[in-house]
Design a protein around this motif. Structure first.
Motif, PDB file in Angstrom:
ATOM      1  N   ARG A  70       8.034  -7.680  -8.380  1.00 30.56           N
ATOM      2  CA  ARG A  70       7.073  -8.684  -7.914  1.00 30.56           C
ATOM      3  C   ARG A  70       6.376  -8.199  -6.637  1.00 30.56           C
ATOM      4  NH1 ARG A  70       3.410 -12.139  -9.080  1.00 30.56           N
ATOM      5  NH2 ARG A  70       3.313 -13.916  -7.722  1.00 30.56           N
ATOM      6  N   ASP A  71       7.120  -7.568  -5.732  1.00 34.40           N
ATOM      7  CA  ASP A  71       6.527  -7.028  -4.506  1.00 34.40           C
ATOM      8  C   ASP A  71       5.455  -5.998  -4.846  1.00 34.40           C
ATOM      9  OD1 ASP A  71       8.280  -8.614  -3.087  1.00 34.40           O
ATOM     10  OD2 ASP A  71       9.590  -6.974  -2.498  1.00 34.40           O
ATOM     11  N   TYR A  72       5.751  -5.127  -5.805  1.00 30.40           N
ATOM     12  CA  TYR A  72       4.779  -4.112  -6.212  1.00 30.40           C
ATOM     13  C   TYR A  72       3.515  -4.764  -6.761  1.00 30.40           C
ATOM     14  CZ  TYR A  72       2.434  -0.596  -9.003  1.00 30.40           C
ATOM     15  OH  TYR A  72       1.479   0.214  -9.552  1.00 30.40           O
ATOM     16  N   GLU A  73       3.682  -5.816  -7.559  1.00 31.99           N
ATOM     17  CA  GLU A  73       2.529  -6.508  -8.139  1.00 31.99           C
ATOM     18  C   GLU A  73       1.648  -7.109  -7.040  1.00 31.99           C
ATOM     19  OE1 GLU A  73       4.247  -9.298 -10.851  1.00 31.99           O
ATOM     20  OE2 GLU A  73       4.874  -7.740 -12.246  1.00 31.99           O
ATOM     21  N   ILE A  74       2.271  -7.663  -6.015  1.00 36.52           N
ATOM     22  CA  ILE A  74       1.520  -8.247  -4.902  1.00 36.52           C
ATOM     23  C   ILE A  74       0.752  -7.154  -4.171  1.00 36.52           C
ATOM     24  CG2 ILE A  74       1.716  -9.393  -2.663  1.00 36.52           C
ATOM     25  CD1 ILE A  74       4.233 -10.807  -3.888  1.00 36.52           C
ATOM     26  N   LEU A  75       1.442  -6.064  -3.837  1.00 39.53           N
ATOM     27  CA  LEU A  75       0.792  -4.954  -3.129  1.00 39.53           C
ATOM     28  C   LEU A  75      -0.342  -4.373  -3.959  1.00 39.53           C
ATOM     29  CD1 LEU A  75       3.926  -3.181  -1.621  1.00 39.53           C
ATOM     30  CD2 LEU A  75       2.238  -4.591  -0.407  1.00 39.53           C
ATOM     31  N   LYS A  76      -0.142  -4.284  -5.252  1.00 34.81           N
ATOM     32  CA  LYS A  76      -1.173  -3.749  -6.144  1.00 34.81           C
ATOM     33  C   LYS A  76      -2.405  -4.649  -6.140  1.00 34.81           C
ATOM     34  CE  LYS A  76      -1.778  -2.067 -10.852  1.00 34.81           C
ATOM     35  NZ  LYS A  76      -2.231  -0.723 -10.662  1.00 34.81           N
ATOM     36  N   ILE A 107      -3.379  -6.722  -3.736  1.00 34.58           N
ATOM     37  CA  ILE A 107      -4.030  -6.593  -2.430  1.00 34.58           C
ATOM     38  C   ILE A 107      -4.859  -5.307  -2.397  1.00 34.58           C
ATOM     39  CG2 ILE A 107      -3.621  -6.145   0.029  1.00 34.58           C
ATOM     40  CD1 ILE A 107      -1.183  -8.062  -0.222  1.00 34.58           C
ATOM     41  N   GLY A 108      -4.251  -4.207  -2.822  1.00 33.67           N
ATOM     42  CA  GLY A 108      -4.951  -2.928  -2.838  1.00 33.67           C
ATOM     43  C   GLY A 108      -6.175  -2.924  -3.720  1.00 33.67           C
ATOM     44  N   GLU A 109      -6.067  -3.558  -4.883  1.00 31.69           N
ATOM     45  CA  GLU A 109      -7.201  -3.631  -5.795  1.00 31.69           C
ATOM     46  C   GLU A 109      -8.356  -4.390  -5.173  1.00 31.69           C
ATOM     47  OE1 GLU A 109      -5.400  -5.434  -9.232  1.00 31.69           O
ATOM     48  OE2 GLU A 109      -4.717  -3.502 -10.032  1.00 31.69           O
ATOM     49  N   ARG A 110      -8.069  -5.452  -4.452  1.00 27.66           N
ATOM     50  CA  ARG A 110      -9.133  -6.228  -3.808  1.00 27.66           C
ATOM     51  C   ARG A 110      -9.783  -5.430  -2.687  1.00 27.66           C
ATOM     52  NH1 ARG A 110      -7.690 -12.585  -4.118  1.00 27.66           N
ATOM     53  NH2 ARG A 110      -6.970 -12.534  -6.261  1.00 27.66           N
ATOM     54  N   ILE A 111      -8.974  -4.730  -1.925  1.00 27.66           N
ATOM     55  CA  ILE A 111      -9.533  -3.891  -0.859  1.00 27.66           C
ATOM     56  C   ILE A 111     -10.437  -2.831  -1.465  1.00 27.66           C
ATOM     57  CG2 ILE A 111      -8.954  -2.116   0.858  1.00 27.66           C
ATOM     58  CD1 ILE A 111      -6.487  -3.892   1.558  1.00 27.66           C
ATOM     59  N   ARG A 112      -9.972  -2.172  -2.521  1.00 24.76           N
ATOM     60  CA  ARG A 112     -10.760  -1.124  -3.182  1.00 24.76           C
ATOM     61  C   ARG A 112     -12.073  -1.681  -3.732  1.00 24.76           C
ATOM     62  NH1 ARG A 112     -11.563   0.829  -8.347  1.00 24.76           N
ATOM     63  NH2 ARG A 112     -11.991   3.052  -8.425  1.00 24.76           N
ATOM     64  N   LEU A 113     -12.007  -2.823  -4.403  1.00 25.06           N
ATOM     65  CA  LEU A 113     -13.197  -3.426  -4.988  1.00 25.06           C
ATOM     66  C   LEU A 113     -14.251  -3.727  -3.920  1.00 25.06           C
ATOM     67  CD1 LEU A 113     -14.650  -4.733  -7.435  1.00 25.06           C
ATOM     68  CD2 LEU A 113     -13.500  -6.854  -6.818  1.00 25.06           C
ATOM     69  N   ILE A 114     -13.829  -4.324  -2.828  1.00 29.59           N
ATOM     70  CA  ILE A 114     -14.780  -4.668  -1.770  1.00 29.59           C
ATOM     71  C   ILE A 114     -15.300  -3.408  -1.079  1.00 29.59           C
ATOM     72  CG2 ILE A 114     -15.028  -5.842   0.456  1.00 29.59           C
ATOM     73  CD1 ILE A 114     -13.167  -8.030  -0.759  1.00 29.59           C
ATOM     74  N   ARG A 115     -14.436  -2.411  -0.891  1.00 26.05           N
ATOM     75  CA  ARG A 115     -14.875  -1.140  -0.300  1.00 26.05           C
ATOM     76  C   ARG A 115     -15.994  -0.540  -1.139  1.00 26.05           C
ATOM     77  NH1 ARG A 115     -13.997   3.754  -1.860  1.00 26.05           N
ATOM     78  NH2 ARG A 115     -12.117   3.352  -3.077  1.00 26.05           N
ATOM     79  N   ILE A 116     -15.801  -0.531  -2.449  1.00 27.20           N
ATOM     80  CA  ILE A 116     -16.809   0.031  -3.352  1.00 27.20           C
ATOM     81  C   ILE A 116     -18.079  -0.810  -3.327  1.00 27.20           C
ATOM     82  CG2 ILE A 116     -17.337   0.444  -5.797  1.00 27.20           C
ATOM     83  CD1 ILE A 116     -14.333   1.298  -6.072  1.00 27.20           C
ATOM     84  N   GLN A 117     -17.938  -2.135  -3.340  1.00 27.70           N
ATOM     85  CA  GLN A 117     -19.107  -3.021  -3.285  1.00 27.70           C
ATOM     86  C   GLN A 117     -19.911  -2.801  -2.006  1.00 27.70           C
ATOM     87  OE1 GLN A 117     -17.308  -6.904  -3.753  1.00 27.70           O
ATOM     88  NE2 GLN A 117     -17.543  -6.868  -5.975  1.00 27.70           N
ATOM     89  N   LYS A 118     -19.236  -2.452  -0.924  1.00 28.25           N
ATOM     90  CA  LYS A 118     -19.904  -2.208   0.352  1.00 28.25           C
ATOM     91  C   LYS A 118     -20.455  -0.788   0.440  1.00 28.25           C
ATOM     92  CE  LYS A 118     -18.459  -5.980   2.808  1.00 28.25           C
ATOM     93  NZ  LYS A 118     -19.256  -6.780   3.685  1.00 28.25           N
ATOM     94  N   GLY A 119     -20.196   0.028  -0.578  1.00 25.99           N
ATOM     95  CA  GLY A 119     -20.721   1.392  -0.596  1.00 25.99           C
ATOM     96  C   GLY A 119     -19.988   2.346   0.329  1.00 25.99           C
ATOM     97  N   LEU A 120     -18.733   2.053   0.628  1.00 19.42           N
ATOM     98  CA  LEU A 120     -17.943   2.918   1.509  1.00 19.42           C
ATOM     99  C   LEU A 120     -17.032   3.827   0.700  1.00 19.42           C
ATOM    100  CD1 LEU A 120     -16.805   0.279   4.162  1.00 19.42           C
ATOM    101  CD2 LEU A 120     -18.451   2.107   4.514  1.00 19.42           C
TER     102      LEU A 120
END
Length: 94
Positions: free
Chosen positions: A3-9, A11-24
């Protein structure tokens, strides 16, 4: 632990998605958030248990708020997010 891994995953996916949307690129975000590119990569893949301080630096550089985490149903994450605004205020005043 799974469950901890799923939570971290998630969070990471959201960070990655927004990073890409921001063009970084990963390396650009890592540089401005003062973390190594490999560490950011591990966060985005859910392999690192990111500290609140690093999380704050990343979301600050992405110019987003804690609303990024709305919809995560895990009660532990929700509890942390409820208190994150107070943590952010304290850190900004240091």
């Amino acid at each position: 632990m799974k469950r901890d891994y799923e939570i971290l995953k998630r969070i990471g996916e959201r960070i990655r998605l927004i990073r890409i949307q921001k063009g970084l690129s990963q390396s650009k975000l890592a540089r401005i958030a003062h973390v190594s590119p490999s560490y950011l990569s591990e966060i985005e893949r859910g392999l690192k248990n990111v500290s609140c301080i690093v999380l704050f630096r990343v979301i600050d550089k992405l110019e987003i708020g804690v609303v990024l985490f709305d919809g995560i149903s895990d009660s532990k994450i929700n509890l942390v997010m409820q208190n994150l605004d107070e943590i952010v205020r304290i850190l900004k005043n240091m």
